[in-house]
Design a protein around this motif. Sequence first.
Motif, mmCIF file in Angstrom:
data_model
loop_
_atom_site.group_PDB
_atom_site.id
_atom_site.type_symbol
_atom_site.label_atom_id
_atom_site.label_comp_id
_atom_site.label_asym_id
_atom_site.label_seq_id
_atom_site.Cartn_x
_atom_site.Cartn_y
_atom_site.Cartn_z
ATOM 1 N N VAL A 6 0.818 -1.205 0.000
ATOM 2 C CA VAL A 6 0.000 0.000 0.000
ATOM 3 C C VAL A 6 0.864 1.271 0.000
ATOM 4 O O VAL A 6 0.379 2.357 -0.328
ATOM 5 C CB VAL A 6 -0.932 -0.061 1.244
ATOM 6 C CG1 VAL A 6 -0.220 0.383 2.506
ATOM 7 C CG2 VAL A 6 -2.204 0.708 1.037
ATOM 8 N N ASN A 14 -6.131 -1.777 0.788
ATOM 9 C CA ASN A 14 -7.325 -1.140 0.220
ATOM 10 C C ASN A 14 -7.557 -1.629 -1.213
ATOM 11 O O ASN A 14 -6.611 -2.009 -1.908
ATOM 12 C CB ASN A 14 -7.195 0.396 0.263
ATOM 13 C CG ASN A 14 -5.941 0.866 -0.424
ATOM 14 O OD1 ASN A 14 -4.941 0.150 -0.442
ATOM 15 N ND2 ASN A 14 -5.970 2.023 -1.021
ATOM 16 N N ASP A 56 -7.386 -1.263 -4.369
ATOM 17 C CA ASP A 56 -6.856 -0.395 -5.405
ATOM 18 C C ASP A 56 -5.812 -1.187 -6.186
ATOM 19 O O ASP A 56 -4.683 -1.376 -5.716
ATOM 20 C CB ASP A 56 -6.223 0.834 -4.732
ATOM 21 C CG ASP A 56 -5.601 1.796 -5.734
ATOM 22 O OD1 ASP A 56 -5.489 1.437 -6.922
ATOM 23 O OD2 ASP A 56 -5.213 2.899 -5.319
ATOM 24 N N PHE A 110 -9.340 -7.541 0.935
ATOM 25 C CA PHE A 110 -9.211 -6.091 1.098
ATOM 26 C C PHE A 110 -9.979 -5.632 2.338
ATOM 27 O O PHE A 110 -11.045 -6.170 2.649
ATOM 28 C CB PHE A 110 -9.759 -5.393 -0.146
ATOM 29 C CG PHE A 110 -9.050 -5.808 -1.419
ATOM 30 C CD1 PHE A 110 -7.943 -5.106 -1.869
ATOM 31 C CD2 PHE A 110 -9.473 -6.924 -2.142
ATOM 32 C CE1 PHE A 110 -7.275 -5.487 -3.031
ATOM 33 C CE2 PHE A 110 -8.808 -7.320 -3.302
ATOM 34 C CZ PHE A 110 -7.706 -6.598 -3.745
ATOM 35 N N SER A 111 -9.436 -4.618 3.008
ATOM 36 C CA SER A 111 -10.108 -4.078 4.193
ATOM 37 C C SER A 111 -11.415 -3.409 3.797
ATOM 38 O O SER A 111 -11.481 -2.763 2.755
ATOM 39 C CB SER A 111 -9.263 -2.974 4.823
ATOM 40 O OG SER A 111 -8.222 -3.520 5.536
ATOM 41 N N THR A 112 -12.423 -3.552 4.646
ATOM 42 C CA THR A 112 -13.639 -2.755 4.433
ATOM 43 C C THR A 112 -14.135 -2.287 5.779
ATOM 44 O O THR A 112 -13.636 -2.706 6.813
ATOM 45 C CB THR A 112 -14.830 -3.532 3.831
ATOM 46 O OG1 THR A 112 -15.185 -4.540 4.742
ATOM 47 C CG2 THR A 112 -14.548 -4.061 2.488
ATOM 48 N N TYR A 113 -15.125 -1.452 5.724
ATOM 49 C CA TYR A 113 -15.731 -0.944 6.936
ATOM 50 C C TYR A 113 -17.049 -1.691 7.117
ATOM 51 O O TYR A 113 -17.737 -1.966 6.142
ATOM 52 C CB TYR A 113 -15.987 0.557 6.770
ATOM 53 C CG TYR A 113 -16.539 1.190 8.011
ATOM 54 C CD1 TYR A 113 -15.711 1.393 9.112
ATOM 55 C CD2 TYR A 113 -17.878 1.549 8.083
ATOM 56 C CE1 TYR A 113 -16.218 1.969 10.254
ATOM 57 C CE2 TYR A 113 -18.378 2.122 9.232
ATOM 58 C CZ TYR A 113 -17.551 2.320 10.321
ATOM 59 O OH TYR A 113 -18.053 2.882 11.457
ATOM 60 N N ASN A 154 -11.130 -9.949 5.595
ATOM 61 C CA ASN A 154 -10.791 -9.086 4.453
ATOM 62 C C ASN A 154 -11.536 -9.617 3.235
ATOM 63 O O ASN A 154 -11.077 -10.571 2.598
ATOM 64 C CB ASN A 154 -9.283 -9.112 4.186
ATOM 65 C CG ASN A 154 -8.485 -8.495 5.320
ATOM 66 O OD1 ASN A 154 -8.583 -7.306 5.582
ATOM 67 N ND2 ASN A 154 -7.727 -9.325 6.020
#
Length: 366
Positions: free
Chosen positions: A120, A146, A148, A174-177, A184
């Motif tokens: 990242v 993230n 991307d 991928f990280s999320t909220y 992930n």
Amino acid sequence: MQSIKNIPVDGNKKSLLSTENRHPLIISGPCSAETEEQVIITAKQLADTQKVNLLRAGIWKPRTRPGQFEGIGSAALPWLKKAKEITGLPVTVEVATAKQVEEALNFDIDVLWLGARTTVNPFSVQEIADALKGTNIPILIKNPINPDIELWMGAVERISKSGINEIGLIHRGFSTYGNTIYRNPPMWHLAIEMKRRYPDLMMLCDPSHICGNRKLLFEVAQKSIDLDYDGLMIESHIDPDHALSDAQQQITPHEFDLLINKIIWRIENIENKDLTSAFEKIRQNIDQLDDELIQILSQRMKAVEILGEYKKDNNITILQTNRWNEIRERLLSNGVKMGLSRDFIIRYFDAVHMESINHQNKIMNP
Ligand code: PEP
Ligand code: MN
């Protein structure tokens, strides 16, 4: 760019994953090296399964919060060297700084990997790339935390520019909220796009960090193999419940053995003639349907544009929420009856709706 399909595993320089026999690359070992005994026993048990071709252990651990176990550091490097001598298996560690690269190379680590928190950060990736100049150690690059893929590509480009030609990718989610069943979420489409952009790079799946728990490991691992991934990285520990990091997602070497045994390995290429012609027929039908879809979508946009002219002449808004809600409800109810998932119908028609709005916008605000 090349894949790491040809990394040498032993003195005979046999390829670890040759395209002919399509042996997947299977990496396993603890999230973190904790003690010499833990590393050696895990390595021996994994070697006994005969299902591993690369041993992993984290020794510098990037932790989200300070005060958690941050790894043993370079003191664990001799343990890995010993594990390698005992089992004959090559070893890999995560590196995040130039100094770590140097120390790992001093201890004959065979493969290095960049973790998600490194990919990242272009400064860190560049620092590592510079430290790698003049070496030819294979490098695995995890996706950034993230979603991307440009950052992921950037890391591949930086490492590749430093002269490294054995590069592989690891998809770790991928990280999320918010709440999801995964630690992930995989967002498979991003990894598939990365595979499309780098068809020659090996793509591995790391179900451990995607899932964050043991329950879903098999399902995610199998899905990646169904998507033609080249292998897996799965964390294993002799006593998972008491692991100093990622305890919930680690499995014992025995459980790892059972998991790998259960996986159905699939091939991408079809060799059988009957099968080829059956595929051909169905694919022609699919192509025909796709062409019709495109035509219908284009017709829809033309209708939308005519409506846009009326809206413009009468000063009516582009978006009429009630009308859009009615369309959505009707499509959802019909689509679900026809076997499409709610989630797909929503995503697909949201995209169609946005495109329609853009077409009307061009008419109304030329
Ligand atoms: C790991 O492999 O233990 C690790 C820290 O992974 P990631 O970079 O995917 O979080
Ligand atoms: Mn881990």
